[in-house]
Design a protein around this motif. Sequence first.
Motif, short mmCIF file in Angstrom:
data_model
loop_
_atom_site.label_atom_id
_atom_site.label_comp_id
_atom_site.label_asym_id
_atom_site.label_seq_id
_atom_site.Cartn_x
_atom_site.Cartn_y
_atom_site.Cartn_z
N LEU A 115 0.81 -1.38 -0.04
CA LEU A 115 -0.01 -0.07 0.02
C LEU A 115 0.89 1.35 -0.06
CD1 LEU A 115 -3.00 -1.02 2.37
CD2 LEU A 115 -2.88 -0.72 -0.06
N SER A 116 1.87 1.15 1.01
CA SER A 116 2.91 2.35 0.68
C SER A 116 3.51 2.64 -0.46
CB SER A 116 3.98 2.13 1.86
OG SER A 116 3.32 2.05 3.22
N LEU A 117 3.94 1.56 -1.35
CA LEU A 117 4.57 1.67 -2.62
C LEU A 117 3.33 2.35 -3.35
CD1 LEU A 117 6.92 0.83 -4.50
CD2 LEU A 117 5.69 -1.22 -4.86
N GLY B 226 14.15 -8.51 3.94
CA GLY B 226 14.61 -8.08 2.55
C GLY B 226 13.79 -6.94 2.38
N VAL B 227 12.70 -6.85 2.44
CA VAL B 227 11.71 -5.58 2.28
C VAL B 227 12.10 -4.57 2.78
CG1 VAL B 227 9.54 -4.61 2.78
CG2 VAL B 227 9.67 -7.03 2.05
N ILE B 228 12.72 -4.40 4.01
CA ILE B 228 13.14 -3.29 4.85
C ILE B 228 14.41 -2.51 4.28
CG2 ILE B 228 14.73 -2.52 6.83
CD1 ILE B 228 11.67 -2.20 7.25
N ALA B 229 15.52 -3.78 3.60
CA ALA B 229 16.68 -3.13 3.21
C ALA B 229 16.44 -2.84 1.62
CB ALA B 229 17.81 -4.39 3.24
N PRO C 172 13.39 1.37 0.53
CA PRO C 172 13.89 2.89 0.28
C PRO C 172 13.27 3.17 -1.24
CG PRO C 172 15.42 0.83 -0.14
CD PRO C 172 14.44 0.55 0.99
N ILE C 173 12.58 2.30 -1.91
CA ILE C 173 12.03 2.97 -3.15
C ILE C 173 10.69 3.46 -2.93
CG2 ILE C 173 12.93 1.26 -4.89
CD1 ILE C 173 10.60 -0.38 -5.06
N ILE C 174 10.30 3.31 -1.94
CA ILE C 174 9.20 3.95 -1.26
C ILE C 174 9.60 5.23 -0.89
CG2 ILE C 174 7.25 4.07 0.57
CD1 ILE C 174 7.32 0.78 0.14
N THR C 175 10.42 5.33 0.01
CA THR C 175 10.79 6.71 0.83
C THR C 175 11.53 7.73 -0.62
OG1 THR C 175 13.06 6.03 1.30
CG2 THR C 175 11.23 5.86 2.84
N TYR C 176 11.82 6.92 -1.36
CA TYR C 176 12.59 7.83 -2.59
C TYR C 176 11.65 8.40 -3.50
CZ TYR C 176 16.07 9.44 -6.11
OH TYR C 176 16.51 10.02 -7.08
N SER C 177 10.58 7.53 -3.67
CA SER C 177 9.47 8.21 -4.35
C SER C 177 8.82 9.25 -3.96
CB SER C 177 8.46 6.88 -4.76
OG SER C 177 9.04 5.92 -5.53
N LEU D 112 17.09 9.47 5.35
CA LEU D 112 16.34 8.39 5.63
C LEU D 112 16.49 7.24 4.27
CD1 LEU D 112 14.30 7.12 7.59
CD2 LEU D 112 12.69 7.71 6.23
N SER D 113 16.21 7.82 3.02
CA SER D 113 16.31 7.00 1.75
C SER D 113 17.77 6.59 1.86
CB SER D 113 15.85 7.96 0.58
OG SER D 113 14.56 8.22 0.64
N ALA D 114 18.79 7.23 2.08
CA ALA D 114 20.07 6.66 1.66
C ALA D 114 20.64 5.38 2.92
CB ALA D 114 21.27 7.97 1.81
N GLY D 115 19.84 5.57 3.99
CA GLY D 115 20.32 4.86 4.89
C GLY D 115 19.95 3.45 4.97
N PHE D 116 19.28 2.88 3.90
CA PHE D 116 18.77 1.39 3.90
C PHE D 116 19.80 0.70 3.37
CE2 PHE D 116 14.74 3.75 3.86
CZ PHE D 116 13.97 3.11 4.80
N SER D 117 20.55 0.93 2.58
CA SER D 117 21.53 -0.07 1.94
C SER D 117 22.60 0.92 1.20
CB SER D 117 20.98 -1.05 0.98
OG SER D 117 20.63 -0.38 -0.02
N GLU D 118 23.78 0.28 1.07
CA GLU D 118 24.79 1.00 0.05
C GLU D 118 24.20 1.08 -1.27
OE1 GLU D 118 26.47 -0.81 3.59
OE2 GLU D 118 25.08 -1.53 2.09
#
Length: 472
Positions: free
Chosen positions: A102-104, A155-158, A162-167, A196-202
């Motif tokens: 839903l967030s996506l 897996g979803v968290i990492a 981030p594609i949700i927060t970046y959108s 926040l968007s940058a802090g999920f994974s490299e």
Amino acid sequence: MQKQLIKLEYSSLVKKTLKIVLVFLLGGIAIYIFVGFSSLMMADDYCYFSLINNQTFINAQVETYTNAIVIAGNRFSATFFSLLASLLGPKFIQYSPMITILSLFFSLYFLFFQLLFQFMKYKDRILSAVISATFVGIILYIAPSRFQNIYWFSGVIAYTTPIITYSLLIGYWFFILRIKKPRLWQFIFLFLLSLLSAGFSETSSVTFFVNFSFLLLLGFFKNNIKFNDLKFYFPIIGLIIGMILLIISPSALLRNNGSDSMVASNITNPIPLITTSIVFGFDFVLDQIKSFTLPIMIIIIGMFSIGGFINIQNLQISIKKFLIFSTFIIVSTYLTISASMAPQLFAFGAYPNVRSQIIPTFFLLIGISVFSLSFGAIFISRHQKIKFLLIIPILLVTIYLLRASYSELTYKNELQVRKKIWEERNAYILQQVEQEKFEITVKGVDSIESIMDFNPVCFRDYYKIDIISVKD
């Protein structure tokens, strides 16, 4: 007068059709949510959910960032959301796919609504929702790792979150571009969202940085941004700081120094790193086209048809401008995808793992969607007579996505079997702990894809037991 009546009737028919299409598309998405209720805790989930066992929320956040632990503690955003989820207990696991999906959908709805208004001066909530639902239907269907990208919490968290927060970040950034005098808190919010968007994974931090750099260039090109207006640099500042925080984290340094696998790559020279990333990017795009030819054709047809309903008659868009814009979209999309290959290439000297490929998949679909929507809008604006035919391909796309989502129901049975075993095991362990028995033998749950049942260290810490053994 008669032509105006026909036009009004046609407009009414289109709106009714799009509403019906939206209902069915959302119905297809709901199937993935329904399947997600059969999710269960596995592997790193126990690590994340045990962080807050013996300490406060803030202390747990600091501890993971500063000390070497089983999980990647430098990923501060993933830790933050995992800690929030752990406060709600293991029941949250079965609701996390619903929240993610839903967030996506809503983040993409916001993004596409802002993009349509920014570049085409067009506002339509129903059309934006249809675009978002079509996009979500496709990305869920072709997710590189179905379980790890949609149903497995860690897996979803990492990689999916981030594609949700970046959108949301990009959508809000375009929104602020239209405001004559944005307030300070809006820029602070942009900065925090980018951090926040940058802090999920490299992988996400590098990819977002490169992608946003292209958006800045586009803003300069369209005169939406002035070089000396520092306010519009807040997102990229946040992304840069986020990347730095990932790199300098004591947790990351300790884990890298203590594991040979973390320093397996000899690619320290930037030239081979860049050229190999570009080659990997090409391989990825080619593989996606070969593996998902039909779904990619479906999103092209769908977005082209939806774009045909966008009224841009008042805009002066020449073929030359469209070709320049299309070239920019293709090049920026390809280089963004290539950038997503770099972090794991640098760390491991290898092609990205499957679950992290959701990020380049997202940008590939974004590039395809923006190009197809633009092409459809411009082409149909010059051939209004065929506009009424667009309803047919949109309906066919809807049927395809419904069929694709319906096939997901077979996966629910597989998850449900594992979930039943997990629930019985969880109840048994809690009963044993209540009776102060801390040496427990349990039944294992089959691994899914490459994700193991549990990490013994985290499993013991989560249940607060001393010894755990697994029986067949």
